[in-house]
Write a protein that holds these residues in place. Sequence first.
Motif, PDB file in Angstrom:
ATOM      1  N   HIS A  16      60.775  86.190  63.977  1.00  0.00           N
ATOM      2  CA  HIS A  16      59.571  86.845  63.441  1.00  0.00           C
ATOM      3  C   HIS A  16      58.940  87.767  64.479  1.00  0.00           C
ATOM      4  O   HIS A  16      58.522  88.880  64.165  1.00  0.00           O
ATOM      5  CB  HIS A  16      58.546  85.812  62.970  1.00  0.00           C
ATOM      6  N   CYS A  17      58.880  87.309  65.724  1.00  0.00           N
ATOM      7  CA  CYS A  17      58.292  88.136  66.793  1.00  0.00           C
ATOM      8  C   CYS A  17      59.117  89.396  67.032  1.00  0.00           C
ATOM      9  O   CYS A  17      58.563  90.496  67.126  1.00  0.00           O
ATOM     10  CB  CYS A  17      58.199  87.340  68.089  1.00  0.00           C
ATOM     11  N   LEU A  18      60.435  89.234  67.127  1.00  0.00           N
ATOM     12  CA  LEU A  18      61.303  90.399  67.359  1.00  0.00           C
ATOM     13  C   LEU A  18      61.204  91.397  66.212  1.00  0.00           C
ATOM     14  O   LEU A  18      61.104  92.600  66.431  1.00  0.00           O
ATOM     15  CB  LEU A  18      62.756  89.956  67.548  1.00  0.00           C
ATOM     16  N   ARG A  19      61.255  90.891  64.997  1.00  0.00           N
ATOM     17  CA  ARG A  19      61.179  91.766  63.824  1.00  0.00           C
ATOM     18  C   ARG A  19      59.842  92.489  63.782  1.00  0.00           C
ATOM     19  O   ARG A  19      59.780  93.690  63.525  1.00  0.00           O
ATOM     20  CB  ARG A  19      61.387  90.934  62.552  1.00  0.00           C
ATOM     21  N   GLY A  20      58.751  91.766  64.055  1.00  0.00           N
ATOM     22  CA  GLY A  20      57.420  92.381  64.049  1.00  0.00           C
ATOM     23  C   GLY A  20      57.294  93.468  65.101  1.00  0.00           C
ATOM     24  O   GLY A  20      56.795  94.562  64.818  1.00  0.00           O
ATOM     25  N   LEU A  21      57.746  93.184  66.317  1.00  0.00           N
ATOM     26  CA  LEU A  21      57.691  94.196  67.378  1.00  0.00           C
ATOM     27  C   LEU A  21      58.548  95.408  67.028  1.00  0.00           C
ATOM     28  O   LEU A  21      58.150  96.550  67.268  1.00  0.00           O
ATOM     29  CB  LEU A  21      58.129  93.598  68.710  1.00  0.00           C
ATOM     30  N   ALA A  22      59.729  95.160  66.466  1.00  0.00           N
ATOM     31  CA  ALA A  22      60.609  96.271  66.100  1.00  0.00           C
ATOM     32  C   ALA A  22      59.964  97.140  65.027  1.00  0.00           C
ATOM     33  O   ALA A  22      60.013  98.374  65.098  1.00  0.00           O
ATOM     34  CB  ALA A  22      61.956  95.745  65.633  1.00  0.00           C
ATOM     35  N   LEU A  23      59.350  96.495  64.034  1.00  0.00           N
ATOM     36  CA  LEU A  23      58.715  97.255  62.961  1.00  0.00           C
ATOM     37  C   LEU A  23      57.505  98.043  63.451  1.00  0.00           C
ATOM     38  O   LEU A  23      57.165  99.089  62.897  1.00  0.00           O
ATOM     39  CB  LEU A  23      58.316  96.330  61.818  1.00  0.00           C
ATOM     40  N   LEU A  24      56.867  97.559  64.501  1.00  0.00           N
ATOM     41  CA  LEU A  24      55.738  98.287  65.086  1.00  0.00           C
ATOM     42  C   LEU A  24      56.200  99.385  66.040  1.00  0.00           C
ATOM     43  O   LEU A  24      55.388 100.062  66.657  1.00  0.00           O
ATOM     44  CB  LEU A  24      54.823  97.319  65.845  1.00  0.00           C
ATOM     45  N   GLY A  25      57.519  99.529  66.172  1.00  0.00           N
ATOM     46  CA  GLY A  25      58.060 100.535  67.073  1.00  0.00           C
ATOM     47  C   GLY A  25      58.006 100.104  68.527  1.00  0.00           C
ATOM     48  O   GLY A  25      58.016 100.938  69.429  1.00  0.00           O
ATOM     49  N   ARG A  26      57.946  98.811  68.762  1.00  0.00           N
ATOM     50  CA  ARG A  26      57.849  98.291  70.126  1.00  0.00           C
ATOM     51  C   ARG A  26      59.060  97.439  70.491  1.00  0.00           C
ATOM     52  O   ARG A  26      58.938  96.453  71.223  1.00  0.00           O
ATOM     53  CB  ARG A  26      56.569  97.499  70.287  1.00  0.00           C
ATOM     54  N   GLY A  27      60.214  97.826  69.993  1.00  0.00           N
ATOM     55  CA  GLY A  27      61.446  97.100  70.287  1.00  0.00           C
ATOM     56  C   GLY A  27      61.774  97.095  71.770  1.00  0.00           C
ATOM     57  O   GLY A  27      62.256  96.100  72.312  1.00  0.00           O
ATOM     58  N   ARG A  28      61.497  98.204  72.442  1.00  0.00           N
ATOM     59  CA  ARG A  28      61.774  98.296  73.880  1.00  0.00           C
ATOM     60  C   ARG A  28      60.911  97.310  74.664  1.00  0.00           C
ATOM     61  O   ARG A  28      61.331  96.776  75.684  1.00  0.00           O
ATOM     62  CB  ARG A  28      61.559  99.714  74.403  1.00  0.00           C
ATOM     63  N   GLU A  29      59.693  97.075  74.174  1.00  0.00           N
ATOM     64  CA  GLU A  29      58.824  96.104  74.833  1.00  0.00           C
ATOM     65  C   GLU A  29      59.365  94.685  74.669  1.00  0.00           C
ATOM     66  O   GLU A  29      59.254  93.862  75.581  1.00  0.00           O
ATOM     67  CB  GLU A  29      57.404  96.208  74.296  1.00  0.00           C
TER      68      GLU A  29
END
Length: 172
Positions: A16-29
């Motif tokens: 859930h955390c990875l998917r949420g960050l990716a959807l927010l455009g923060r995959g690199r973070e």
Amino acid sequence: EAAAAAEGRELLMVGHCLRGLALLGRGREAESAFARVAIMPLIRTKVSMGRLDEGGSRGECAGLFSLLDDMACSIAGTFGGVLRLSESMFDVSEEGADKNSAASASSVEVDLVTAGVWIPIATALMADPAVKMNIFSPGIASILQANYSALDTFVSELASSLLRPQSSSSDD
């Protein structure tokens, strides 16, 4: 069974955390945080001149292959589930995808194997000047070739070794 259930819940939360960050455009973070918090501390405990020279004279890097193998096994054993989850969630293969579609233009990806594992390993090997000098410029052609071969083999097999499901020994 309780340990497997707990691991499943933890993977679900991480997913859930990875998917949420990716959807927010923060995959690199997410990749950076995984590398900094999970992988670098593990790597720091393993990389040393003594371990690099294990089984040989100082400067021969006789232990490089076993060091790299030990790091890959430790990472796979500790974080294999997270890496497999991330790889399956963000598989952005081009098969059947229209390259001009809006979905492919805005696809999100989190690559924990490259940015979360390989880059920290390479950084650790380059950070210590003595380790860097012994691996990448030993001054002896045969040692340089052996180091190159060890690193080439390691990099070419890294993803498959990290993403291979761990064999579980069950007490049936």
